[in-house]
Scaffold this motif. Sequence first.
Motif, PDB file in Angstrom:
ATOM      1  N   VAL A  55       9.826   2.000   1.552  1.00 60.95           N
ATOM      2  CA  VAL A  55       8.604   1.786   2.472  1.00 60.95           C
ATOM      3  C   VAL A  55       8.333   3.036   3.615  1.00 60.95           C
ATOM      4  O   VAL A  55       7.269   3.240   3.550  1.00 60.95           O
ATOM      5  CB  VAL A  55       9.988   1.056   3.415  1.00 60.95           C
ATOM      6  CG1 VAL A  55       9.058   0.574   5.002  1.00 60.95           C
ATOM      7  CG2 VAL A  55       9.693  -0.161   2.701  1.00 60.95           C
ATOM      8  N   LYS A  62       0.282   5.629   4.945  1.00 61.75           N
ATOM      9  CA  LYS A  62      -0.304   4.887   5.972  1.00 61.75           C
ATOM     10  C   LYS A  62      -1.123   5.482   7.143  1.00 61.75           C
ATOM     11  O   LYS A  62      -2.600   5.159   7.740  1.00 61.75           O
ATOM     12  CB  LYS A  62       0.074   3.367   6.207  1.00 61.75           C
ATOM     13  CG  LYS A  62       0.756   2.318   5.374  1.00 61.75           C
ATOM     14  CD  LYS A  62      -0.986   1.392   5.081  1.00 61.75           C
ATOM     15  CE  LYS A  62      -0.797   0.406   3.956  1.00 61.75           C
ATOM     16  NZ  LYS A  62      -2.298  -0.004   3.227  1.00 61.75           N
ATOM     17  N   LYS A  96      -3.078  -3.504   7.653  1.00 64.41           N
ATOM     18  CA  LYS A  96      -2.505  -4.490   6.942  1.00 64.41           C
ATOM     19  C   LYS A  96      -0.739  -4.748   6.811  1.00 64.41           C
ATOM     20  O   LYS A  96      -0.044  -5.621   6.293  1.00 64.41           O
ATOM     21  CB  LYS A  96      -2.519  -3.972   5.048  1.00 64.41           C
ATOM     22  CG  LYS A  96      -4.252  -4.482   5.320  1.00 64.41           C
ATOM     23  CD  LYS A  96      -4.194  -4.297   3.569  1.00 64.41           C
ATOM     24  CE  LYS A  96      -5.829  -4.457   3.145  1.00 64.41           C
ATOM     25  NZ  LYS A  96      -6.463  -4.290   1.785  1.00 64.41           N
ATOM     26  N   VAL A  97      -0.396  -3.148   7.500  1.00 67.35           N
ATOM     27  CA  VAL A  97       1.195  -2.735   7.872  1.00 67.35           C
ATOM     28  C   VAL A  97       1.470  -3.637   8.995  1.00 67.35           C
ATOM     29  O   VAL A  97       0.480  -3.097   9.868  1.00 67.35           O
ATOM     30  CB  VAL A  97       2.260  -1.463   7.353  1.00 67.35           C
ATOM     31  CG1 VAL A  97       2.772  -1.839   7.632  1.00 67.35           C
ATOM     32  CG2 VAL A  97       1.019  -1.875   5.627  1.00 67.35           C
ATOM     33  N   VAL A 174       8.743  -0.571  11.052  1.00 65.08           N
ATOM     34  CA  VAL A 174       7.696  -1.395   9.897  1.00 65.08           C
ATOM     35  C   VAL A 174       8.990  -3.266  10.031  1.00 65.08           C
ATOM     36  O   VAL A 174       9.584  -3.484  10.446  1.00 65.08           O
ATOM     37  CB  VAL A 174       7.674  -1.262   8.936  1.00 65.08           C
ATOM     38  CG1 VAL A 174       7.699  -2.673   7.932  1.00 65.08           C
ATOM     39  CG2 VAL A 174       7.934  -0.011   8.399  1.00 65.08           C
TER      40      VAL A 174
END
Length: 345
Positions: A55, A62, A96-97, A174
């Motif tokens: 992650v 990212k 996207k995340v 996240v």
Amino acid sequence: MSDEGKTSAYQSENVMEKPRKRGVAGHCAKFWWAYLVALVIITVIVVPVVILVAVPKIAQQKLDDAELTLDSIIMTNSQSENFTMSVNSVIRSDGKVHAIIEPFKGVMYIEDLPDHTPFATLDFPETTSEAFQVVNVTQFTKIDDMGAFTTFNTWLVNNETFRVTVMGDTHVKVKGIARRYPVTFKKTIDMPGLQMFAGTTVFDTAITLKPDAEGANFRGKARIPNRSLVTFEVGNATFHNYLFGEEVGTVYIDNLNLKPGDDNVFPMRANITQTPIVEAMGEKPWCDTAKGVLPFQLRGKNVTNNGQYLTYFTDALASGNQSVNIDIRTPFRKLFGSDLPCTKH
Ligand SMILES: *[C@@H]1O[C@H](CO)[C@@H](O)[C@H](O)[C@H]1NC(C)=O
Ligand SMILES: *[C@@H]1O[C@H](CO)[C@@H](O)[C@H](O)[C@H]1NC(C)=O
Ligand SMILES: *[C@@H]1O[C@H](CO)[C@@H](O)[C@H](O)[C@H]1NC(C)=O
Ligand SMILES: *[C@@H]1O[C@H](CO)[C@@H](O)[C@H](O)[C@H]1NC(C)=O
Ligand SMILES: *[C@@H]1O[C@H](CO)[C@@H](O)[C@H](O)[C@H]1NC(C)=O
Ligand SMILES: *[C@@H]1O[C@H](CO)[C@@H](O)[C@H](O)[C@H]1NC(C)=O
Ligand SMILES: *[C@@H]1O[C@H](CO)[C@@H](O)[C@H](O)[C@H]1NC(C)=O
Ligand SMILES: CC(=O)N[C@H]1CO[C@H](CO)[C@@H](O)[C@@H]1O
């Protein structure tokens, strides 16, 4: 190391093969421990590997892939040791995340100078990983390193383009995971510079034989192009004025506030020694083919804003000469009613 790996792979194959021959229930009962071991392995190794390694790597990746564009930088309330900085920027990512990037302090430095000394620090607010994220920051900025800040201004004034890096350490959260991951935000952007104000024009000019109340014998308007994305509150600026390498006077532009674009027009005045100008006007080619347009040069002399001496602008504007062609014939004709005769040369 590799041998050990092979052995354990072989053993686990054995564990998997034998149970196939038995009933499901018996298999489960007899090999509950194998499942427990597998669960423990997953919990102890796989989950932490995902949470601790995968992650954060994805989060950093990212962030690295995201793009930062600076739309504008506005410097106002310029003082000797500080100013107000507004930065309007956009961060673009694939979106996207789902993540939140915590607020952080980003240092700004010139990428192409090896020491990477920060010239300013930007307080980034909390941002999300949305595909299009507007980040507008307005902040009071103390000049911590006057040398670095002066160099930044000097490059901005002189260069066609140069690279600036914004970098800071922060944390990413996240969605669905409680843990905060440390990440580094680092973006390098191309910054267009002012190219020494190339293309500056002076028009609506008038000359007088005697200096007026402000000591000026030349007045006009200057249109100063700003190719950069930076708006500057410069203040009252004075310039050395050169003709053919000789200093011939001082140019004054008050309340200079440069915005990006072409419509920066300011009244200017100057206190000029008349003799070299009159001499040039009577010489070829200025008296004929050059039509009385003299090739002056300007170099920054002093910048003060509301009584404060701004060394960083003074030094940046003093770092080079700006060529400005000024039509002296038109105001000359207005004053004398005729041109000077061409002397033989
Ligand atoms: C900003 O700098 C000026 C001097 O240039 C100083 O008088 C003023 O107190 C400073 N402002 C702050 C908030 O530190
Ligand atoms: C950010 O600044 C730009 C330029 O000044 C402005 O057009 C925009 O509305 C601002 N956006 C936000 C979210 O403040
Ligand atoms: C920018 O200008 C400075 C000083 O005027 C010069 O030393 C430097 O090489 C220039 N850099 C680039 C990238 O053009
Ligand atoms: C600017 O021009 C003047 C006169 O030609 C010269 O003396 C001076 O060295 C120049 N300065 C710079 C920084 O180029
Ligand atoms: C500019 O004006 C001042 C004061 O009137 C005078 O002392 C100085 O000699 C002038 N400079 C030039 C270059 O004419
Ligand atoms: C600029 O003007 C300020 C205030 O008048 C003065 O303190 C400073 O010495 C001047 N700097 C230069 C380079 O002339
Ligand atoms: C510029 O100079 C004029 C005349 O001295 C003064 O009235 C004005 O306040 C100055 N402007 C700035 C921004 O310092
Ligand atoms: C003459 C010149 O290059 N002007 C530029 C000034 O800055 C604006 C905005 O950055 C540009 O669009 C102009 O072309």
